[in-house]
Design a protein around this motif. Sequence first.
Motif, PDB file in Angstrom:
ATOM      1  N   ASN A 180      34.061  35.547  36.434  1.00  0.00           N
ATOM      2  CA  ASN A 180      33.363  36.500  35.708  1.00  0.00           C
ATOM      3  C   ASN A 180      32.479  37.641  36.287  1.00  0.00           C
ATOM      4  OD1 ASN A 180      31.266  35.120  36.935  1.00  0.00           O
ATOM      5  ND2 ASN A 180      30.577  33.853  34.929  1.00  0.00           N
ATOM      6  N   GLY A 181      32.696  37.881  37.925  1.00  0.00           N
ATOM      7  CA  GLY A 181      32.121  38.788  38.544  1.00  0.00           C
ATOM      8  C   GLY A 181      30.719  38.558  39.091  1.00  0.00           C
ATOM      9  N   ASP A 182      30.154  37.489  38.690  1.00  0.00           N
ATOM     10  CA  ASP A 182      28.668  37.202  39.209  1.00  0.00           C
ATOM     11  C   ASP A 182      28.723  36.300  40.369  1.00  0.00           C
ATOM     12  OD1 ASP A 182      27.899  38.229  37.079  1.00  0.00           O
ATOM     13  OD2 ASP A 182      27.726  36.294  35.479  1.00  0.00           O
TER      14      ASP A 182
END
Length: 216
Positions: free
Chosen positions: A98-100
Motif C-alpha cells: 500500500n506504499g506505507d
Amino acid sequence: MTNTMKKAIFTLSLFFLGLMSVMAQDQFPSQVWHKGTIYDADGLVYNGLIKYDLENNLVQLKNEGIITFTASNVKNFEIYDETYGGIRYFYSLPYSLNGDYEVPIFFEVLTQGNNIALLCREYIATDSRSIGSYGAMGMNPFWGPQTSIGYRLAFNYFFFKDGRIQKYNLKKKDLFDYLSGHDDEMSLFMRKNRLEHDKRGDLLRITSYYNELNQN
C-alpha cells in the motif's frame, strides 16, 4: 537458489503451456492441494500436501491435520503442480503493498540470475465476455449485448534488481529499462523467437536469456 531455478526452467515452461487452458479447469491452482515442502523461518522443514493463498499471504500444510502458516513465519515453500507438470517456488519477501511500509508477502520466483530475478503473484480475475448481439432480449437495443461472467488466472509481475522489488507495468520500454545493457541482443532474441513483453512464458525466456548474457 540460482542453480535450482535454472534446473526448473524447462518444467516451468511446460507449466505455462498448461496455464493457457486454465479456464477449462474446474479449479485454479490455488484452490487444490499439491505435494510440496514448507521451510519455516526457524529452519524447520514440513512435507505434505500444500495449498497456498497469495491474496492473504497464507500457506496451509495438510498432513495428519491442517496447519496454517503466514508469510511472516515461512522462509519459502515449493510445490509440484501435477495439473501442469512443474515445480513451482515461492519465497517470502518484504514488499510494500500500500506504499506505507514493507511486510513479508509471497512471490513466485520464475527465474533468477546474478543481477535480476523475475517474480510474480497470481490472482483470479473476473472475465466478462459478450455472448451475442441481443440474445434472448430480441432486437431491443436498450438491453445491449449479453455477457457471460467467468474467471481467469491473471498475474502481476515484478523484477528484483539492485536489492529492490519493482512492479513491472507490462510496457516494453520499461522491460528494456530493467534488462539494460544488451538492447540489440535482447531485441534480436525476442524477434527471432516471437516473444512478447507481456506474456508469462515469454517473460521467463526473455529474463533467462538476459541473465545468460550477463554471465559472459
